[in-house]
Write a protein that holds these residues in place. Structure first.
Motif, PDB file in Angstrom:
ATOM      1  N   TYR A 172       0.832  -1.209   0.000  1.00  0.00           N
ATOM      2  CA  TYR A 172       0.000   0.000   0.000  1.00  0.00           C
ATOM      3  C   TYR A 172       0.866   1.258   0.000  1.00  0.00           C
ATOM      4  O   TYR A 172       2.093   1.185  -0.088  1.00  0.00           O
ATOM      5  CB  TYR A 172      -0.931  -0.025   1.208  1.00  0.00           C
ATOM      6  N   TRP A 173       0.233   2.424   0.114  1.00  0.00           N
ATOM      7  CA  TRP A 173       0.955   3.687   0.120  1.00  0.00           C
ATOM      8  C   TRP A 173       0.260   4.635   1.088  1.00  0.00           C
ATOM      9  O   TRP A 173      -0.909   4.451   1.448  1.00  0.00           O
ATOM     10  CB  TRP A 173       1.002   4.281  -1.286  1.00  0.00           C
ATOM     11  N   ASP A 174       0.968   5.628   1.540  1.00  0.00           N
ATOM     12  CA  ASP A 174       0.416   6.593   2.478  1.00  0.00           C
ATOM     13  C   ASP A 174      -0.830   7.253   1.889  1.00  0.00           C
ATOM     14  O   ASP A 174      -0.818   7.699   0.735  1.00  0.00           O
ATOM     15  CB  ASP A 174       1.443   7.672   2.818  1.00  0.00           C
ATOM     16  N   GLY A 175      -1.894   7.304   2.689  1.00  0.00           N
ATOM     17  CA  GLY A 175      -3.123   7.955   2.265  1.00  0.00           C
ATOM     18  C   GLY A 175      -3.912   7.212   1.218  1.00  0.00           C
ATOM     19  O   GLY A 175      -4.789   7.786   0.567  1.00  0.00           O
ATOM     20  N   CYS A 176      -3.653   5.919   1.050  1.00  0.00           N
ATOM     21  CA  CYS A 176      -4.354   5.156   0.007  1.00  0.00           C
ATOM     22  C   CYS A 176      -5.833   4.967   0.303  1.00  0.00           C
ATOM     23  O   CYS A 176      -6.623   4.692  -0.589  1.00  0.00           O
ATOM     24  CB  CYS A 176      -3.690   3.790  -0.184  1.00  0.00           C
ATOM     25  N   GLY A 177      -6.220   5.103   1.558  1.00  0.00           N
ATOM     26  CA  GLY A 177      -7.617   4.902   1.948  1.00  0.00           C
ATOM     27  C   GLY A 177      -7.870   3.475   2.368  1.00  0.00           C
ATOM     28  O   GLY A 177      -7.375   2.535   1.732  1.00  0.00           O
ATOM     29  N   LEU A 178      -8.636   3.289   3.434  1.00  0.00           N
ATOM     30  CA  LEU A 178      -8.905   1.941   3.939  1.00  0.00           C
ATOM     31  C   LEU A 178      -9.628   1.084   2.914  1.00  0.00           C
ATOM     32  O   LEU A 178      -9.524  -0.141   2.933  1.00  0.00           O
ATOM     33  CB  LEU A 178      -9.717   2.012   5.237  1.00  0.00           C
ATOM     34  N   GLU A 179     -10.357   1.711   2.015  1.00  0.00           N
ATOM     35  CA  GLU A 179     -11.061   0.986   0.954  1.00  0.00           C
ATOM     36  C   GLU A 179     -10.098   0.139   0.135  1.00  0.00           C
ATOM     37  O   GLU A 179     -10.466  -0.920  -0.375  1.00  0.00           O
ATOM     38  CB  GLU A 179     -11.780   1.996   0.042  1.00  0.00           C
ATOM     39  N   ASN A 180      -8.854   0.588   0.042  1.00  0.00           N
ATOM     40  CA  ASN A 180      -7.853  -0.109  -0.767  1.00  0.00           C
ATOM     41  C   ASN A 180      -6.960  -1.044   0.041  1.00  0.00           C
ATOM     42  O   ASN A 180      -6.008  -1.616  -0.500  1.00  0.00           O
ATOM     43  CB  ASN A 180      -6.981   0.919  -1.502  1.00  0.00           C
ATOM     44  N   VAL A 181      -7.252  -1.197   1.324  1.00  0.00           N
ATOM     45  CA  VAL A 181      -6.463  -2.058   2.199  1.00  0.00           C
ATOM     46  C   VAL A 181      -7.240  -3.341   2.485  1.00  0.00           C
ATOM     47  O   VAL A 181      -8.410  -3.295   2.859  1.00  0.00           O
ATOM     48  CB  VAL A 181      -6.123  -1.344   3.523  1.00  0.00           C
ATOM     49  N   THR A 182      -6.600  -4.482   2.302  1.00  0.00           N
ATOM     50  CA  THR A 182      -7.229  -5.765   2.592  1.00  0.00           C
ATOM     51  C   THR A 182      -7.189  -6.014   4.103  1.00  0.00           C
ATOM     52  O   THR A 182      -6.117  -6.041   4.708  1.00  0.00           O
ATOM     53  CB  THR A 182      -6.499  -6.910   1.866  1.00  0.00           C
ATOM     54  N   ILE A 183      -8.373  -6.155   4.698  1.00  0.00           N
ATOM     55  CA  ILE A 183      -8.500  -6.387   6.141  1.00  0.00           C
ATOM     56  C   ILE A 183      -8.851  -7.852   6.365  1.00  0.00           C
ATOM     57  O   ILE A 183      -9.538  -8.473   5.551  1.00  0.00           O
ATOM     58  CB  ILE A 183      -9.597  -5.486   6.747  1.00  0.00           C
ATOM     59  N   SER A 184      -8.387  -8.418   7.479  1.00  0.00           N
ATOM     60  CA  SER A 184      -8.669  -9.824   7.773  1.00  0.00           C
ATOM     61  C   SER A 184     -10.162 -10.110   7.636  1.00  0.00           C
ATOM     62  O   SER A 184     -11.008  -9.284   7.965  1.00  0.00           O
ATOM     63  CB  SER A 184      -8.167 -10.191   9.179  1.00  0.00           C
ATOM     64  N   TRP A 185     -10.473 -11.306   7.138  1.00  0.00           N
ATOM     65  CA  TRP A 185     -11.850 -11.669   6.841  1.00  0.00           C
ATOM     66  C   TRP A 185     -12.634 -11.936   8.128  1.00  0.00           C
ATOM     67  O   TRP A 185     -12.125 -12.512   9.088  1.00  0.00           O
ATOM     68  CB  TRP A 185     -11.899 -12.904   5.958  1.00  0.00           C
ATOM     69  N   GLY A 186     -13.899 -11.525   8.107  1.00  0.00           N
ATOM     70  CA  GLY A 186     -14.755 -11.789   9.255  1.00  0.00           C
ATOM     71  C   GLY A 186     -16.129 -11.200   9.075  1.00  0.00           C
ATOM     72  O   GLY A 186     -16.533 -10.821   7.966  1.00  0.00           O
ATOM     73  N   HIS A 187     -16.861 -11.115  10.172  1.00  0.00           N
ATOM     74  CA  HIS A 187     -18.254 -10.667  10.100  1.00  0.00           C
ATOM     75  C   HIS A 187     -18.380  -9.215   9.673  1.00  0.00           C
ATOM     76  O   HIS A 187     -19.381  -8.828   9.069  1.00  0.00           O
ATOM     77  CB  HIS A 187     -18.959 -10.893  11.433  1.00  0.00           C
ATOM     78  N   ASP A 188     -17.374  -8.387   9.970  1.00  0.00           N
ATOM     79  CA  ASP A 188     -17.423  -6.975   9.571  1.00  0.00           C
ATOM     80  C   ASP A 188     -17.515  -6.845   8.053  1.00  0.00           C
ATOM     81  O   ASP A 188     -18.420  -6.199   7.523  1.00  0.00           O
ATOM     82  CB  ASP A 188     -16.156  -6.247  10.031  1.00  0.00           C
ATOM     83  N   ASP A 189     -16.542  -7.436   7.375  1.00  0.00           N
ATOM     84  CA  ASP A 189     -16.470  -7.302   5.919  1.00  0.00           C
ATOM     85  C   ASP A 189     -17.665  -7.973   5.244  1.00  0.00           C
ATOM     86  O   ASP A 189     -18.202  -7.462   4.250  1.00  0.00           O
ATOM     87  CB  ASP A 189     -15.165  -7.913   5.409  1.00  0.00           C
TER      88      ASP A 189
END
Length: 315
Positions: free
Chosen positions: A209-226
């Motif tokens: 990733y890169w600074d300021g890329c936005g959380l939308e572009n970051v892969t977060i661990s899978w779970g009930h949230d996503d």
């Protein structure tokens, strides 16, 4: 138990001309001792959870804590970048079943979260406790009441009809994949056994990733949230962006509590984080052994569901 919350200056999602700037008092009846002092944010929270321990104390000696630590070991070892991509591809099909939001709420009577060190009650009660707590302090933000009600509905992934995923693939604190595992993560030591730990593409601070890329572009661990985020978005909810942000990132404690991974957030994330931090206090501290009268509050929440969601959703 009394929770005092000094509200920050925020533009209301329901009325952009009104600011959330009044201090209100929320009274809950969980039987917790009153804390001795206010936090730096002016928020008075209970010091003791329903087991008699400090909230989110992952080191307290108890059988519950031992099982929680074992849960995090499994989660940290098995949640990899490739695993998350596979889960997102599979569950974005939304081909498991069709049902209403309230029907899904009722399914949660069958679910208990093994990662939670503070409560072992059926999840429907936690949803209603947090929603009712927010409703008392933010009566005009009905989108936030509904967000609280539905934020954990993705935990149905634990049930056989939704794939019967293991607890480590559904609940617990979430974290970014594709970059170094920050030490702010609970039980960080177990990440050393994760296949991504020594991957040179993933083990630097920013990783892919890169600074300021936005959380939308970051892969977060899978779970009930996503999963619940995918369900809400793909079924055309009219919840504001802050509601979807809360649903998607409410378990991302390393970021919104410890301020790790902040290099990735953009301006929109920063605004939505204000609402997430408000929500989080109710999500955490409203947990109680005192049950909400479901039938009494049901008509109100059904009206909100009708306002913001279709009658039937694909899951």
């Amino acid at each position: 138990m009394t929770i005092l919350m000094e509200k920050p200056e925020l533009v209301s999602q329901s009325d952009c001309q009104n600011h959330v700037d009044e201090s209100k008092e929320l009274v809950l009846d969980g039987g917790f001792p009153v804390p001795k002092s206010l936090s730096g944010e002016g928020f008075l929270a209970p010091e003791i959870n329903s087991f008699g321990n400090s909230f989110r104390d992952y080191n307290a000696e108890s059988e519950r804590q031992k099982s929680v630590e074992e849960f995090y070991k499994q989660q940290h070892v098995n949640q990899t970048y490739d695993f998350v991509q596979k889960m997102r591809e599979e569950y974005s099909k939304l081909n498991r079943m069709e049902m209403s939001i309230w029907e899904c709420c009722e399914l949660l009577n069958e679910v208990v979260d093994d990662s939670d060190p503070d409560l072992d009650e059926p999840q429907i009660q936690h949803l209603l406790q947090s929603a009712e707590a927010i409703r008392k302090d933010y009566p005009n933000e009905d989108w936030l009441h509904l967000t609280a009600l539905i934020h954990d509905l993705g935990k149905v992934l634990l049930l056989p009809k939704f794939g019967g995923l293991p607890q480590w693939a559904v609940v617990g604190d979430t974290f970014p994949l594709g970059c170094a595992f920050d030490e702010a993560n609970i039980h960080h030591k177990y990440f050393k056994e994760n296949p991504d730990y020594n991957n040179p593409s993933y083990n630097t601070k920013n990783g892919i990733y890169w600074d300021g890329c936005g959380l939308e572009n970051v892969t977060i661990s899978w779970g009930h949230d996503d999963y619940m985020y995918l369900v809400a978005k793909e079924n055309g909810t009219t919840l504001p962006s802050a509601g979807l942000f809360i649903i998607r990132y409410h378990s991302l404690y390393p970021l919104h509590k410890e301020e790790a991974y902040m290099q990735f957030v953009n301006d929109e994330d920063k605004e939505n984080l204000k609402w997430l931090r408000i929500f989080n206090k109710y999500d955490l501290y409203s947990k109680s052994k005192v049950a909400v009268d479901v039938e009494k509050v049901k008509p109100y929440y059904l009206s909100l569901i009708e306002k913001y969601f279709p009658a039937k959703l694909k899951w």
